[in-house]
Write an enzyme that holds these catalytic residues in place. Structure first.
Site, mmCIF file in Angstrom:
data_model
loop_
_atom_site.group_PDB
_atom_site.id
_atom_site.type_symbol
_atom_site.label_atom_id
_atom_site.label_comp_id
_atom_site.label_asym_id
_atom_site.label_seq_id
_atom_site.Cartn_x
_atom_site.Cartn_y
_atom_site.Cartn_z
ATOM 1 N N HIS A 109 44.004 39.529 -51.351
ATOM 2 C CA HIS A 109 44.755 39.551 -50.241
ATOM 3 C C HIS A 109 46.020 39.507 -50.792
ATOM 4 C CE1 HIS A 109 44.575 34.978 -51.134
ATOM 5 N NE2 HIS A 109 45.951 35.531 -50.762
ATOM 6 N N ASP A 150 36.848 37.957 -51.148
ATOM 7 C CA ASP A 150 38.308 37.618 -51.571
ATOM 8 C C ASP A 150 39.128 38.039 -52.993
ATOM 9 O OD1 ASP A 150 40.881 37.688 -51.182
ATOM 10 O OD2 ASP A 150 41.798 36.560 -50.085
ATOM 11 N N ILE A 163 18.662 43.867 -49.006
ATOM 12 C CA ILE A 163 16.953 44.175 -48.351
ATOM 13 C C ILE A 163 17.129 44.463 -47.489
ATOM 14 C CG2 ILE A 163 16.938 42.087 -50.341
ATOM 15 C CD1 ILE A 163 16.240 40.098 -47.658
ATOM 16 N N GLY A 164 17.916 44.519 -46.373
ATOM 17 C CA GLY A 164 17.779 45.000 -46.190
ATOM 18 C C GLY A 164 16.501 44.918 -44.264
ATOM 19 N N VAL A 165 17.824 43.133 -44.284
ATOM 20 C CA VAL A 165 16.681 42.747 -43.404
ATOM 21 C C VAL A 165 18.095 42.097 -41.987
ATOM 22 C CG1 VAL A 165 14.890 42.076 -44.410
ATOM 23 C CG2 VAL A 165 16.845 40.948 -44.129
ATOM 24 N N GLY A 198 51.084 31.725 -54.081
ATOM 25 C CA GLY A 198 51.284 32.207 -55.638
ATOM 26 C C GLY A 198 50.032 32.248 -56.555
ATOM 27 N N ASN A 199 49.630 31.364 -56.093
ATOM 28 C CA ASN A 199 48.654 30.179 -56.616
ATOM 29 C C ASN A 199 47.344 31.556 -56.942
ATOM 30 O OD1 ASN A 199 49.791 27.541 -57.681
ATOM 31 N ND2 ASN A 199 48.629 28.241 -59.636
ATOM 32 N N SER A 200 47.231 32.178 -55.726
ATOM 33 C CA SER A 200 46.528 32.745 -55.565
ATOM 34 C C SER A 200 46.071 34.120 -56.029
ATOM 35 C CB SER A 200 46.600 33.434 -54.137
ATOM 36 O OG SER A 200 46.095 32.823 -53.314
#
Length: 401
Positions: A134, A165, A301-303, A247-249
């Protein structure tokens, strides 16, 4: 012979008591060092004082921060924004009033301005940087990083994670000097109360601000939102009381050894000292994928599945109250197991329940979250319940399409 009066007896006893207290006090004062040494031995106290111990802990953290700080960067977001100027338009309706002017605004080109900021940290000496998605989600913006010594570099966004994120940046110009970089720790081994340190560009104004706290919670599920109204659910995040501000993100959450154990991502509004960080186990796989493939590649895995809750288990009379329940959708194309997928090849079928992956239970954890910690090509062991029978299946993970 005349008996002494009661007053005389009382005075004599008081005087004797005072003399006794003075003698005892003097003895204790003279023997104070011996008494302290004796108590130290009995209580097994260290020779250093408590104040010295606190100073030693402080020095350890200060030394760690001095070592890691050069690898923590401020992310600067700039963009071309319109420039408006005021002008005056003549207005004379029919010439009856002699005319007058009306103030107006009009666009007069654009200029580059700083429109946002965040934090990041360097993970390789060639300038690979981790931050939050973000922070760099505007494809029309330009991005740069500023090192603690003031050196600035332009960066390009190599990858934005669509599921988590996280974003990976790369310095796109020649390096002026060798770069410091951080080492990854193990977020799976974190314990409540463990000391952690957050570093970041607080309020996009105070570069490399440091806050110290503890791990307050593990495996939290939160819904994080930004000022634009976008929101997403984040699973298995770390809760900490180390101050995390806007701002810490994208900045690192570190253990006392200076290893990154999380990526600061959100803070709780309306509460004091409740911040959240993404576990580094997921971030490791993202960085590894970008280094190897140039993009974020995840195994699958396709489920099609839903995570079991207690209410769902009771309603459907399931054997367990946790796990990933493989189930198809209402539409014909929403099949439970994709033909030819790793799950299909391993023998998984609709109505099977996946209980764990490589011994890691799915109780309180989402299947996709655990899979994010795996790599394409890994062979994993799935504990499943199939037709009321528990068994273990081996699945070779493939690249998600």
């Amino acid at each position: 012979m005349e008996k002494p009066s009661a007053n005389l007896i009382a005075q004599t006893a008081l005087f004797s008591s005072l003399i006794t207290l003075v003698i005892i006090g003097g003895v204790l004062f003279i023997a104070r060092n011996a008494i302290i040494d004796y108590l130290d031995g009995k209580l097994d106290l260290p020779a250093t004082t408590r104040a010295t111990e606190v100073s030693r802990v402080d020095e350890d953290i200060v030394g760690m921060i001095e070592q890691v700080n050069p690898a923590v960067v401020s992310v600067i977001v700039t963009k071309d924004v319109p420039v408006y100027e005021r002008y005056y338009e003549n207005f004379d309706p029919g010439g009856f009033f002699g005319g007058f002017t009306i103030p107006r605004l009009r666009e007069n080109g654009t200029e580059e301005r700083e429109v946002g900021g965040g934090s990041g940290f360097i993970v390789s000496n060639d300038g690979l940087i981790v931050t939050n998605r973000h922070v760099v989600d505007d494809p029309d913006a330009r991005y740069s990083v500023v090192l603690p010594d003031g050196t600035a570099y332009a960066v390009e966004v190599l990858a934005r994670d669509p599921q988590f994120d996280i974003a990976i940046l790369k310095i796109s110009e020649p390096l002026q000097s060798a770069l410091s970089y951080v080492e990854f720790g193990d977020s799976n081994s974190l314990r409540l109360g463990q000391t952690v340190v957050a570093i970041g560009n607080a309020l996009a104004e105070f570069q490399n601000s440091v806050s110290v706290g503890v791990i307050s919670g593990l495996s939290r599920t939160i819904v994080a939102s930004d000022n634009a109204g976008h929101s997403e659910q984040l699973n298995q995040v770390i809760q900490t009381d180390a101050a995390i501000n806007p701002g810490n993100s994208g900045g690192p959450l570190l253990n006392v050894a200076g290893e990154v154990v999380g990526v600061n991502v959100a803070t709780s509004q309306g509460a004091d000292n409740i911040g959240f960080a993404l576990p580094v186990q997921v971030v490791k796989e993202v960085v590894k994928s970008v280094k190897e493939y140039g993009e974020i590649v995840r195994p699958y895995i396709g489920v099609r599945y839903t995570m079991i809750t207690e209410a769902m288990a009771k309603q459907n009379n399931l054997e367990v109250n946790y796990g990933a329940f493989i189930i198809g959708g209402e539409n014909p194309e929403d099949i439970a197991v994709i033909p030819g997928s790793p799950a299909d090849l391993a023998g998984l079928v609709e109505n099977d329940i996946i209980l764990s992956i490589d011994g890691e239970s799915l109780e309180g954890k989402d299947l996709a979250t655990v899979l994010r910690t795996k790599s394409v090509g890994d062979k994993v062991a799935l504990e499943v319940i199939s037709k009321k029978e528990r068994k273990t299946l081996s699945v070779n993970l493939k690249k998600a399409l």
